[in-house]
Design an enzyme around this catalytic site. Structure first.
Site, PDB file in Angstrom:
ATOM      1  N   LYS A   1       0.809  -1.216   0.000  1.00 60.60           N
ATOM      2  CA  LYS A   1       0.000   0.000   0.000  1.00 60.60           C
ATOM      3  C   LYS A   1       0.845   1.271   0.000  1.00 60.60           C
ATOM      4  O   LYS A   1       0.486   2.267  -0.618  1.00 60.60           O
ATOM      5  CB  LYS A   1      -0.980   0.023   1.173  1.00 60.60           C
ATOM      6  CG  LYS A   1      -0.353   0.118   2.570  1.00 60.60           C
ATOM      7  CD  LYS A   1      -0.386  -1.202   3.254  1.00 60.60           C
ATOM      8  CE  LYS A   1       0.165  -1.168   4.657  1.00 60.60           C
ATOM      9  NZ  LYS A   1       0.203  -2.526   5.250  1.00 60.60           N
TER      10      LYS A   1
ATOM     11  N   GLY B   1       0.501  -9.361  19.205  1.00 64.24           N
ATOM     12  CA  GLY B   1       1.018  -9.366  17.841  1.00 64.24           C
ATOM     13  C   GLY B   1       0.263  -8.483  16.868  1.00 64.24           C
ATOM     14  O   GLY B   1       0.549  -8.487  15.671  1.00 64.24           O
TER      15      GLY B   1
ATOM     16  N   LYS C   1      -3.840   3.744   2.509  1.00 70.15           N
ATOM     17  CA  LYS C   1      -5.014   3.023   2.018  1.00 70.15           C
ATOM     18  C   LYS C   1      -6.100   3.992   1.550  1.00 70.15           C
ATOM     19  O   LYS C   1      -6.788   3.738   0.553  1.00 70.15           O
ATOM     20  CB  LYS C   1      -5.535   2.102   3.118  1.00 70.15           C
ATOM     21  CG  LYS C   1      -4.556   0.992   3.486  1.00 70.15           C
ATOM     22  CD  LYS C   1      -4.987   0.239   4.729  1.00 70.15           C
ATOM     23  CE  LYS C   1      -3.970  -0.837   5.093  1.00 70.15           C
ATOM     24  NZ  LYS C   1      -4.303  -1.526   6.371  1.00 70.15           N
TER      25      LYS C   1
END
Length: 433
Positions: free
Chosen positions: A107, A189, A207
């Site tokens: 992106k 995570g 984005k």
């Protein structure tokens, strides 16, 4: 009839996403061949650390020379999942020059240099697909590029970063502060060791640039996207939103102006009503709300990151590109025919939620109201509450009607100059109504 000669695929990067792409290509080889009309063969995998054990991948395929891999001339499709600007940009361009099509999840590169990459793809007769670059496994890019190609999209409003959504959701549901919620996201995570790209809105802004370009058929650069992160969002902001029947989300908002002559793209935290579909998006999930003239309101929802979801989007593009290769055609390229200008944030019409620390004495509310009137901003609601500690201060919360963002910013600056205003505790836009 299935072609017997396999289509050869070069994989650039073999991290969380790349290794999952390789695994699916191997375990689902027969299904992929049946869907494409020809077998696909993993012809090489470019990595930085060749000594690392990569289960399920033939060590003979591993190389550190990514340039040589994309220059081979017999590669049909290059899958780029290394991220970043360079060497990804050069490698993708080189792949086009040597006859390959490209599937990318990058992106940042697409937001910065998408037009040049599209131009290279067109020049050399290749495809550039990038479903995985926005919102992980959620089918979003292709519906905007293809399914809604005959419609007029007026607005794209979405949660496109799972890390920030997880943090804000934890702050809302558990009462945790920002730092505590970030620590939990890191432990699970969801957040990187350096979470700057996520929490400061850079990831979502990239984005937003991609989505705005596709939705409005115009070029929107990453530098034209207004960006604010969530690092200044406090527990008090979350509580105040709850009292309004709202929740706080980091939103990517791409809009066509009412007169159709310009567009805007922005990323910032905002309060949205609990009745809005995006308010119920929890944990690290993504969701995008699309408003089109004929189709109406559409909602796309699902996991926005992770190895398997992102690999799913990559493989979907791989199938489409391979089919195009067999048919000796290409899919849709860049559509930027409208050439609409991108307006600055000051031209956006929105609402503000402003929390002030003020002197607890008569006349303060009148002074504050006068500032709003002078800036041409109408007040919707006001809530004032004296402090329990008796320090002579009060909390004043003002929610405005819709106005130009420039006028609202001017109002805040004027409020800061009042002697009776001890501080501007928080400023947040209100969206989605």
């Amino acid at each position: 009839m299935m072609r017997t000669r396999p289509l050869k695929v070069a994989l650039l990067g073999c991290g969380v996403v790349g290794s999952e792409v390789a695994r699916i290509m191997t375990t689902h080889a027969d299904d992929l061949a049946a869907r494409i009309g020809a077998p696909v063969e993993l012809a090489g995998v470019a990595v930085r650390r060749p000594s690392k054990v990569r289960e399920g991948i033939d060590p003979a395929l591993i190389t550190t020379d990514a340039t040589a891999l994309v220059e081979r001339g017999d590669i049909d499709v290059v899958v780029e999942v290394i991220g970043g600007i360079e060497p990804a940009r050069t490698l993708i361009t080189t792949a086009f020059e040597h006859g390959a099509s490209v599937v990318s999840a990058n992106k940042a590169l697409l937001a910065e240099d998408g037009p040049a990459l599209h131009a290279a793809a067109q020049k050399y007769g290749g495809d550039l697909y990038y479903e995985a670059a926005v919102a992980g496994a959620i089918p979003l890019v292709r519906p905007l590029r293809e399914s809604l190609a005959g419609d007029k999209v007026n607005r794209v409003l979405g949660i496109v970063n799972g890390t920030t959504n997880f943090i804000l959701d934890r702050m809302d549901t558990s009462g945790a502060g920002y730092s505590e919620a970030l620590d939990e996201a890191t432990a699970l995570g969801y957040a990187e060791a350096d979470p700057t790209a996520d929490v400061e809105g850079f990831d979502a802004a990239a984005k937003a640039a991609i989505l705005a370009g596709i939705a409005f058929h115009t070029r929107v650069g990453i530098g034209e996207v207004h960006r604010e992160g969530i690092t200044e969002v406090t527990a008090a902001d979350i509580a105040s939103a709850r009292r309004m029947g709202c929740t706080v989300k980091l939103l990517a908002i791409c809009e066509r102006a009412a007169d159709g002559r310009s567009v805007t793209a922005r990323v910032h935290p905002a309060m949205i009503p609990l009745s809005h579909p995006l308010a119920s998006v929890r944990e690290a999930y993504n969701a995008v709300f699309v408003e089109a003239e004929a189709a109406g309101q559409l909602m796309f929802y699902g996991p926005g990151a992770g190895g398997s979801p992102t690999a799913s989007a990559v493989l979907g593009d791989l199938v489409a590109v391979c089919r195009n290769k067999l048919g000796e055609t290409t899919g849709p390229g860049e559509s930027a025919y409208t050439r609409l200008p991108v307006s600055p944030m000051g031209d956006v019409v929105t609402r503000y939620h402003i929390s002030l620390d003020v002197a607890d004495k008569p006349g303060v509310l009148a002074q504050v109201a006068t500032v709003f009137a002078e800036q041409g901003v109408s007040i919707d609601t006001v809530r004032q509450q004296s402090r329990q500690d008796g320090d002579g201060e009060a909390s004043l919360v003002v929610v405005t009607h819709r106005a130009l963002d420039a006028a609202l910013s001017g109002t805040v600056e004027a409020l800061r100059k009042l002697d009776t205003v001890r501080g501007v505790a928080s400023i947040m836009r209100v969206e989605g109504e």
